[in-house]
Design a protein around this motif. Structure first.
Motif, PDB file in Angstrom:
ATOM      1  N   ALA A  55      74.410   7.567 -89.160  1.00 47.92           N
ATOM      2  CA  ALA A  55      73.573   6.389 -88.032  1.00 47.92           C
ATOM      3  C   ALA A  55      73.375   7.150 -86.979  1.00 47.92           C
ATOM      4  O   ALA A  55      74.495   7.885 -86.310  1.00 47.92           O
ATOM      5  CB  ALA A  55      74.495   5.212 -87.896  1.00 47.92           C
ATOM      6  N   VAL A  56      72.092   7.301 -86.418  1.00 47.91           N
ATOM      7  CA  VAL A  56      71.997   8.063 -85.180  1.00 47.91           C
ATOM      8  C   VAL A  56      72.570   7.739 -83.931  1.00 47.91           C
ATOM      9  O   VAL A  56      72.798   8.253 -83.043  1.00 47.91           O
ATOM     10  CB  VAL A  56      70.421   8.049 -84.949  1.00 47.91           C
ATOM     11  N   ASP A  57      72.943   6.340 -84.194  1.00 49.20           N
ATOM     12  CA  ASP A  57      73.798   5.745 -82.864  1.00 49.20           C
ATOM     13  C   ASP A  57      75.265   5.659 -83.121  1.00 49.20           C
ATOM     14  O   ASP A  57      76.054   4.790 -82.636  1.00 49.20           O
ATOM     15  CB  ASP A  57      73.151   4.363 -82.379  1.00 49.20           C
ATOM     16  N   SER A  58      75.764   6.657 -84.042  1.00 45.30           N
ATOM     17  CA  SER A  58      77.150   6.404 -84.319  1.00 45.30           C
ATOM     18  C   SER A  58      77.810   6.750 -82.868  1.00 45.30           C
ATOM     19  O   SER A  58      79.137   5.956 -82.704  1.00 45.30           O
ATOM     20  CB  SER A  58      77.557   7.519 -85.418  1.00 45.30           C
ATOM     21  N   ASP A  59      77.553   7.780 -82.296  1.00 44.94           N
ATOM     22  CA  ASP A  59      78.289   8.265 -81.073  1.00 44.94           C
ATOM     23  C   ASP A  59      77.374   8.894 -80.142  1.00 44.94           C
ATOM     24  O   ASP A  59      76.403   9.025 -80.802  1.00 44.94           O
ATOM     25  CB  ASP A  59      79.629   8.780 -81.236  1.00 44.94           C
ATOM     26  N   LYS A  60      77.801   9.427 -79.092  1.00 40.69           N
ATOM     27  CA  LYS A  60      76.861  10.101 -78.174  1.00 40.69           C
ATOM     28  C   LYS A  60      76.403  11.540 -78.738  1.00 40.69           C
ATOM     29  O   LYS A  60      75.508  12.181 -78.402  1.00 40.69           O
ATOM     30  CB  LYS A  60      77.518  10.565 -76.855  1.00 40.69           C
ATOM     31  N   PHE A  61      77.404  12.147 -79.755  1.00 40.09           N
ATOM     32  CA  PHE A  61      76.994  13.238 -80.451  1.00 40.09           C
ATOM     33  C   PHE A  61      75.867  13.145 -81.387  1.00 40.09           C
ATOM     34  O   PHE A  61      74.954  14.035 -81.356  1.00 40.09           O
ATOM     35  CB  PHE A  61      78.204  13.857 -81.124  1.00 40.09           C
ATOM     36  N   THR A  62      75.940  12.152 -82.129  1.00 37.44           N
ATOM     37  CA  THR A  62      74.805  12.010 -83.268  1.00 37.44           C
ATOM     38  C   THR A  62      73.589  11.628 -82.198  1.00 37.44           C
ATOM     39  O   THR A  62      72.280  12.084 -82.687  1.00 37.44           O
ATOM     40  CB  THR A  62      75.053  10.740 -84.075  1.00 37.44           C
ATOM     41  N   ALA A  63      73.682  10.821 -81.176  1.00 41.09           N
ATOM     42  CA  ALA A  63      72.545  10.455 -80.476  1.00 41.09           C
ATOM     43  C   ALA A  63      71.999  11.498 -79.706  1.00 41.09           C
ATOM     44  O   ALA A  63      70.613  11.762 -79.765  1.00 41.09           O
ATOM     45  CB  ALA A  63      73.137   9.428 -79.373  1.00 41.09           C
ATOM     46  N   HIS A  64      72.759  12.615 -79.144  1.00 39.13           N
ATOM     47  CA  HIS A  64      72.318  13.803 -78.626  1.00 39.13           C
ATOM     48  C   HIS A  64      71.457  14.505 -79.851  1.00 39.13           C
ATOM     49  O   HIS A  64      70.249  15.254 -79.141  1.00 39.13           O
ATOM     50  CB  HIS A  64      73.303  14.443 -78.130  1.00 39.13           C
ATOM     51  N   ALA A  65      71.837  14.561 -80.899  1.00 37.60           N
ATOM     52  CA  ALA A  65      71.183  15.275 -82.167  1.00 37.60           C
ATOM     53  C   ALA A  65      69.981  14.690 -82.075  1.00 37.60           C
ATOM     54  O   ALA A  65      68.688  15.080 -82.267  1.00 37.60           O
ATOM     55  CB  ALA A  65      71.809  15.449 -83.369  1.00 37.60           C
ATOM     56  N   GLY A  66      69.781  13.383 -82.159  1.00 35.26           N
ATOM     57  CA  GLY A  66      68.742  12.351 -82.695  1.00 35.26           C
ATOM     58  C   GLY A  66      67.569  12.558 -81.500  1.00 35.26           C
ATOM     59  O   GLY A  66      66.459  12.871 -81.578  1.00 35.26           O
ATOM     60  N   LEU A  67      68.102  12.588 -80.091  1.00 35.75           N
ATOM     61  CA  LEU A  67      67.260  12.526 -78.929  1.00 35.75           C
ATOM     62  C   LEU A  67      66.478  13.781 -78.920  1.00 35.75           C
ATOM     63  O   LEU A  67      65.448  13.804 -78.509  1.00 35.75           O
ATOM     64  CB  LEU A  67      67.896  12.332 -77.756  1.00 35.75           C
ATOM     65  N   ASN A  68      67.293  14.991 -79.405  1.00 35.69           N
ATOM     66  CA  ASN A  68      66.841  16.298 -79.260  1.00 35.69           C
ATOM     67  C   ASN A  68      66.090  16.695 -80.394  1.00 35.69           C
ATOM     68  O   ASN A  68      65.741  18.019 -80.692  1.00 35.69           O
ATOM     69  CB  ASN A  68      67.767  17.349 -78.782  1.00 35.69           C
ATOM     70  N   ASN A  69      65.692  15.909 -81.418  1.00 34.92           N
ATOM     71  CA  ASN A  69      65.131  16.406 -82.509  1.00 34.92           C
ATOM     72  C   ASN A  69      66.016  17.397 -83.226  1.00 34.92           C
ATOM     73  O   ASN A  69      65.269  18.606 -83.782  1.00 34.92           O
ATOM     74  CB  ASN A  69      63.748  16.587 -82.585  1.00 34.92           C
ATOM     75  N   ALA A  70      67.019  17.482 -83.368  1.00 34.09           N
ATOM     76  CA  ALA A  70      67.720  18.688 -83.893  1.00 34.09           C
ATOM     77  C   ALA A  70      67.366  19.103 -85.069  1.00 34.09           C
ATOM     78  O   ALA A  70      66.989  18.441 -86.093  1.00 34.09           O
ATOM     79  CB  ALA A  70      69.489  18.265 -83.884  1.00 34.09           C
ATOM     80  N   ASP A  71      67.124  20.594 -85.084  1.00 35.75           N
ATOM     81  CA  ASP A  71      67.032  21.235 -86.299  1.00 35.75           C
ATOM     82  C   ASP A  71      67.971  21.687 -87.128  1.00 35.75           C
ATOM     83  O   ASP A  71      69.178  21.561 -86.610  1.00 35.75           O
ATOM     84  CB  ASP A  71      66.023  22.379 -86.053  1.00 35.75           C
ATOM     85  N   GLY A  72      67.817  22.220 -88.359  1.00 43.25           N
ATOM     86  CA  GLY A  72      68.832  22.524 -89.066  1.00 43.25           C
ATOM     87  C   GLY A  72      68.466  22.959 -90.630  1.00 43.25           C
ATOM     88  O   GLY A  72      67.483  23.532 -90.593  1.00 43.25           O
ATOM     89  N   TYR A  73      69.379  23.039 -91.435  1.00 45.21           N
ATOM     90  CA  TYR A  73      68.758  23.169 -92.696  1.00 45.21           C
ATOM     91  C   TYR A  73      68.556  22.231 -93.818  1.00 45.21           C
ATOM     92  O   TYR A  73      69.209  21.177 -93.611  1.00 45.21           O
ATOM     93  CB  TYR A  73      69.639  24.423 -93.361  1.00 45.21           C
ATOM     94  N   PHE A  74      67.567  22.396 -94.437  1.00 44.92           N
ATOM     95  CA  PHE A  74      67.247  21.385 -95.630  1.00 44.92           C
ATOM     96  C   PHE A  74      67.355  22.075 -96.718  1.00 44.92           C
ATOM     97  O   PHE A  74      66.708  23.461 -97.149  1.00 44.92           O
ATOM     98  CB  PHE A  74      65.702  20.839 -95.560  1.00 44.92           C
ATOM     99  N   ILE A  75      68.398  21.652 -97.560  1.00 46.22           N
ATOM    100  CA  ILE A  75      68.659  22.491 -98.797  1.00 46.22           C
ATOM    101  C   ILE A  75      68.547  21.236 -99.931  1.00 46.22           C
ATOM    102  O   ILE A  75      69.071  20.120 -99.761  1.00 46.22           O
ATOM    103  CB  ILE A  75      69.991  23.070 -98.902  1.00 46.22           C
ATOM    104  N   ARG A  76      67.838  21.852-101.012  1.00 47.87           N
ATOM    105  CA  ARG A  76      67.424  20.719-102.079  1.00 47.87           C
ATOM    106  C   ARG A  76      67.350  21.552-103.736  1.00 47.87           C
ATOM    107  O   ARG A  76      66.870  22.587-103.463  1.00 47.87           O
ATOM    108  CB  ARG A  76      66.068  20.139-101.845  1.00 47.87           C
ATOM    109  N   ALA A  77      68.004  20.923-104.389  1.00 47.55           N
ATOM    110  CA  ALA A  77      67.835  21.265-105.905  1.00 47.55           C
ATOM    111  C   ALA A  77      67.068  20.486-106.633  1.00 47.55           C
ATOM    112  O   ALA A  77      67.478  19.065-106.708  1.00 47.55           O
ATOM    113  CB  ALA A  77      69.471  21.589-106.522  1.00 47.55           C
ATOM    114  N   LEU A  78      66.169  20.712-107.084  1.00 50.20           N
ATOM    115  CA  LEU A  78      65.011  19.922-107.979  1.00 50.20           C
ATOM    116  C   LEU A  78      65.882  19.556-109.114  1.00 50.20           C
ATOM    117  O   LEU A  78      66.911  20.094-109.647  1.00 50.20           O
ATOM    118  CB  LEU A  78      63.932  20.814-108.435  1.00 50.20           C
ATOM    119  N   PRO A  79      65.436  18.313-109.865  1.00 47.90           N
ATOM    120  CA  PRO A  79      66.178  17.910-111.018  1.00 47.90           C
ATOM    121  C   PRO A  79      66.635  19.231-111.990  1.00 47.90           C
ATOM    122  O   PRO A  79      65.901  19.514-112.476  1.00 47.90           O
ATOM    123  CB  PRO A  79      65.207  16.938-111.677  1.00 47.90           C
ATOM    124  N   HIS A  80      67.968  18.989-112.318  1.00 44.23           N
ATOM    125  CA  HIS A  80      68.592  19.775-113.385  1.00 44.23           C
ATOM    126  C   HIS A  80      68.547  21.423-112.965  1.00 44.23           C
ATOM    127  O   HIS A  80      68.928  22.286-113.940  1.00 44.23           O
ATOM    128  CB  HIS A  80      68.007  19.657-114.620  1.00 44.23           C
TER     129      HIS A  80
END
Lengths: 405, 247
Positions: free
Chosen positions: A110-135
Motif C-alpha cells: 500500500a502506498v500509504d503504508s508509511d512515510k517511506f512508501t508515500a515518499h516513493a509514491g509521491l516521487n514516482n520512484a523508478d526501479g526494476y521490472f523483472i518478469r518471467a513469461l509463463p513456463h
C-alpha cells in the motif's frame, strides 16, 4: 477507474501518508535529506564503484547472468536481458510499455503504508521490472544493483517482479553506496508469484555506517507458488528496518525467509519476516541468524496460520560476541483455525566454550575454532542459492569476521 | 621411556578436588582400561590429559613423549599426538562433519580422502550434516572415531566408547578402535597407545587391553589383568573392590 484517476488516487493517498511514521523502527525526518534530483548527466561507474558492486554480488561479467539492472541514486542506468522469455527493464519503461501493469502497481504494497512508501509514491520512484513469461526459467541469476552515490539524499526505488505461471526466477540484488556519508534508501518491492511459479530472491546489503535503510517488500503467492527470500547484511548500517511480508494466498503456496545479520557497534537493525498462510496447505519457514559485535538487532518473525493444513516454523538464533551488543528476538505465531501447525524456537547466547574446546581437541587453535563456529553459525543452508554466491557469502563472512572481531 | 606418565595428579573443578593424586603410565603400543563407578573421576582424568580448561591441575604433572604438558593448551596437545573420543560431544551447528574431518587431515599434512575414511565408519551419508546434530548414540561414537582416524593420534583416549551403542554397532566401533590402536599389527610393531574408560567393560569383548585399573573416589585403587578385574566387578560390584582394598 481510469488511468488518470488511479494515478491521482495513489498520489492523494501518498500525500496523506507522507508524515506517517512506520509501524516499526526509529522514525526518520525526511526533511534532513535532500529532495531527489534528476541526474543531469548519466553517472559513470568507476572501477571503484565496480569493486563495491562486486562485494554485493554484482559482476561486470554478465555472461553468467540472465539479466542485469543497475540504478544509481534514482536513475536506472542499465537494464538488459540475455534470455528469451525473461524481461528486465526499468519500472517506468514497463509502465509505459504495458498498460496492464497498473493492475500490479502499488497492489502488493500500500502506498500509504508509511512515510517511506508515500515518499516513493509521491516521487514516482523508478526501479526494476523483472518478469518471467509463463513456463520460462532463468538459466543464470538476474543481477540488480541499487547504488547510492549522492550524499545526504534519498534514493527511492520501486521494483515490480512478476513470475508468470510455471516460471522460475532467480534474482540477486546487491545494494551499496559509494560513500560513508548519510543517505536514505527507500526500496519498495512488489512480488507476484503466479500459479506453480518459483522465485528465489537474494538481497545482499552493504551500506555505509551512516546509511538509513527502509526496504518495503510484499509478496503475493498463488497456488503451488514458491518464494524464497534470502537477506544478508554483514556490515555496519546506522539504521535498518524492514519487515518483508508474504501472503501465501494460494493453495500449497510456500514462503521461506532466511536472514543473516552481523551488527557491529553503531548499527541498529530491525529485521523481520512475516508470512500469512491464507491458502489451504500453504507453508512457511522463517530462519534468522543474528550476530552482534556491539550493535543492536531486533529479530522479528511472524507466521499467521489462517487456512486448513497450514504449516509454519520460525527459528531465530542470536549470538552476542561483545558487551554492548543487544539482540531482541520477537517470534510470533498466530493460529486462527483448528489443524494449523505452527512452531518456533529462539535462542540467544554466546559462543559455547564447550564447542571451542571440542574443535581444539582436534588440533584447531582457539582463534581458528572460534572462527569456524561463527562461520557455521552464520551459514544457513540456503536452498536455491547459486554455488558461486555461496562461495561469495563465505568470503564476505570471513572478511566480516576479520574486520569486526 | 613411556609415552605417557602421570605423577601425583590432583585436579579440581570449581574449587572442588576430584582427583586426589593419580599415578599412571602408558608405554608405546600399550592399551589400558580404567573401570570405575559413575562419579569416580574417570572422565576428569581423560579430560585433564586432553587439556580442558575447566579442569585445574593443583598438583602433579603430565609427561607426554618426555615433555611436561601439564600447562599446555589442548590444541597443542592434540598436535603432539593426543586424541580424545568424547562420551557426549557437543553439537556444532553450521560446521559440517566433512569440513572438520578435512581440516583435521589437512592439519596433520595427510592426504586421505574424507569420503573413504567416512565409509570405514559407515558415515558416508553424514558428512554433509552439522557435527553431531541429530546423531544417534552409535552415530556419535562412530563420528568421534572417524575424527580420530583423521587425526591419527599416538595416544587414543576413549571415554565410554560403547555407551548408548546397539550390539550391531559395538562390533564396528571395536574394529575402528583396533585400527586406531594398530591391533592388527604384530605386537612389537605397535606404536599407538590407548586409554579406555569403561563403565560396563563390554568393549573388552572387541578390544584387547594389556592391563586394567579401578578408579574409585578420585584414586586408582587396583591394577591388574583387565579381564580378571572385570570379572570381579561383575560378581562383586565396586563394593567388592573396596572390601578387597580394606583387606
Amino acid at each position: 477507474m481510469s488511468q488518470e484517476l488511479k494515478t491521482k488516487d495513489i498520489y492523494q493517498r501518498a500525500l496523506l501518508a507522507i508524515h506517517k511514521p512506520a509501524a516499526y523502527g526509529d522514525d526518520v525526518d525526511l526533511e534532513n535529506f535532500q529532495a531527489p534530483l534528476e541526474a543531469e548527466h548519466p553517472p559513470e561507474i568507476t572501477a571503484e564503484d565496480q569493486q563495491r558492486m562486486l562485494e554485493v554480488g554484482i559482476t561486470r561479467e554478465t555472461s553468467q547472468r540472465s539479466g542485469t539492472f543497475i540504478q544509481v541514486d534514482n536513475r536506472p542506468l542499465i537494464s538488459l536481458t540475455r534470455q528469451e522469455g525473461i524481461e528486465v527493464m526499468s519500472t517506468s519503461q514497463a509502465l509505459a510499455a504495458y498498460p496492464w501493469l497498473e493492475e500490479y502497481y502499488w497492489k502488493a504494497t500500500a502506498v500509504d503504508s508509511d512515510k517511506f512508501t508515500a515518499h516513493a509514491g509521491l516521487n514516482n520512484a523508478d526501479g526494476y521490472f523483472i518478469r518471467a513469461l509463463p513456463h520460462q526459467k532463468t538459466v543464470f541469476p538476474i543481477q540488480a544493483c541499487l547504488y547510492l552515490v549522492r550524499e545526504k539524499s534519498i534514493q527511492d526505488v520501486h521494483n515490480i517482479i512478476i513470475a508468470e505461471e510455471g516460471s522460475e526466477l532467480n534474482i540477486i540484488t546487491g545494494c551499496t553506496t559509494s560513500h560513508q556519508k548519510p543517505g536514505l534508501h527507500i526500496g519498495v518491492s512488489e512480488f507476484f508469484i503466479k500459479k506453480g511459479a518459483r522465485v528465489t530472491f537474494t538481497m545482499i546489503h552493504h551500506w555505509a555506517e551512516e546509511t538509513i535503510v527502509r526496504p518495503r517488500t510484499n509478496v503475493i503467492i498463488e497456488d503451488d507458488g514458491v518464494y524464497i527470500n534470502n537477506y544478508i547484511n554483514l556490515v555496519a548500517t546506522r539504521s535498518l528496518q524492514t519487515y518483508p511480508t508474504a501472503d501465501c494466498r494460494g493453495k500449497r503456496a510456500t514462503a521461506r525467509f532466511n536472514s543473516i545479520l552481523v551488527a557491529p557497534a553503531g548499527s541498529k537493525m530491525d529485521v523481520g519476516s512475516r508470512v500469512f498462510l491464507n491458502g489451504q496447505g500453504s507453508n512457511a519457514e522463517v530462519i534468522s541468524r543474528a550476530l552482534t559485535t556491539g550493535g543492536e538487532v531486533i529479530a522479528r518473525g511472524y507466521i499467521g496460520g489462517h487456512a486448513e493444513d497450514a504449516r509454519g516454523h520460525l527459528e531465530c538464533r542470536g549470538l552476542i560476541l561483545n558487551d554492548g551488543g543487544i539482540i531482541y528476538a520477537i517470534p510470533e505465531l498466530k493460529g486462527t483455525l483448528a489443524g494449523v501447525d505452527l512452531s518456533h524456537e529462539a535462542a540467544i547466547g554466546k559462543i559455547a566454550e564447550e564447542e571451542v574446546e571440542y574443535l581444539m581437541a582436534r588440533g584447531l587453535g582457539r582463534d581458528e575454532a572460534t572462527s569456524a563456529i561463527i562461520h557455521g553459525f552464520l551459514k544457513v543452508d540456503i536452498e536455491g542459492l547459486p554455488e558461486n554466491l555461496n562461495k561469495q557469502i563465505d568470503r564476505v563472512v570471513k572478511t566480516s569476521q576479520k574486520e569486526h572481531l | 621411556m613411556n609415552l605417557l606418565e602421570i605423577k601425583g595428579l590432583r585436579v579440581s573443578i570449581e574449587g572442588r578436588e576430584i582427583l586426589h593424586g593419580v599415578d599412571l603410565e602408558i608405554g608405546y603400543g600399550e592399551t589400558k582400561v580404567i573401570f570405575g563407578p559413575n562419579g569416580s573421576g574417570k572422565t576428569t582424568l581423560l579430560s585433564t590429559i586432553a587439556g580442558f580448561s575447566h579442569y585445574r591441575v593443583t598438583e602433579g604433572e603430565i609427561i607426554f613423549k618426555g615433555q611436561d604438558i601439564t600447562s599446555l593448551p589442548m590444541d597443542e596437545r592434540a598436535r603432539l599426538g593426543i586424541g580424545l573420543a568424547f562420551q557426549r560431544p557437543p553439537v556444532v551447528r553450521g560446521v559440517k562433519t566433512r569440513e572438520l574431518v578435512g581440516t583435521i587431515i589437512q592439519k596433520r599434512g595427510g592426504t586421505e580422502d574424507v569420503g573413504s575414511l567416512a565409509q570405514k565408519a559407515n558415515l558416508g551419508n553424514f558428512l554433509d550434516r552439522d557435527i553431531n546434530l541429530g546423531f544417534s548414540g552409535g552415530e556419535v561414537k562412530r563420528s568421534e572415531l572417524l575424527q580420530l582416524l583423521a587425526q591419527r593420534p599416538d595416544l587414543v583416549l576413549l571415554d565410554e566408547p560403547e555407551s548408548g551403542v546397539d550390539l550391531e554397532n559395538v562390533a564396528l566401533i571395536g574394529s575402528l578402535i583396533n585400527e586406531l590402536l594398530e591391533k592388527t599389527h604384530p605386537i612389537k610393531n605397535r606404536t599407538k597407545s590407548g586409554l579406555i574408560i569403561s563403565h560396563t567393560g563390554y568393549i573388552l569383548d572387541y578390544v584387547n587391553a594389556d592391563s586394567g585399573y579401578v578408579m574409585y573416589d578420585g584414586k586408582i585403587i587396583c591394577q591388574g589383568n583387565p579381564i580378571e578385574i572385570l570379572k570381579s566387578i561383575k560378581t562383586m560390584g565396586y563394593q567388592g573392590c573396596l572390601k578387597c582394598l580394606k583387606n
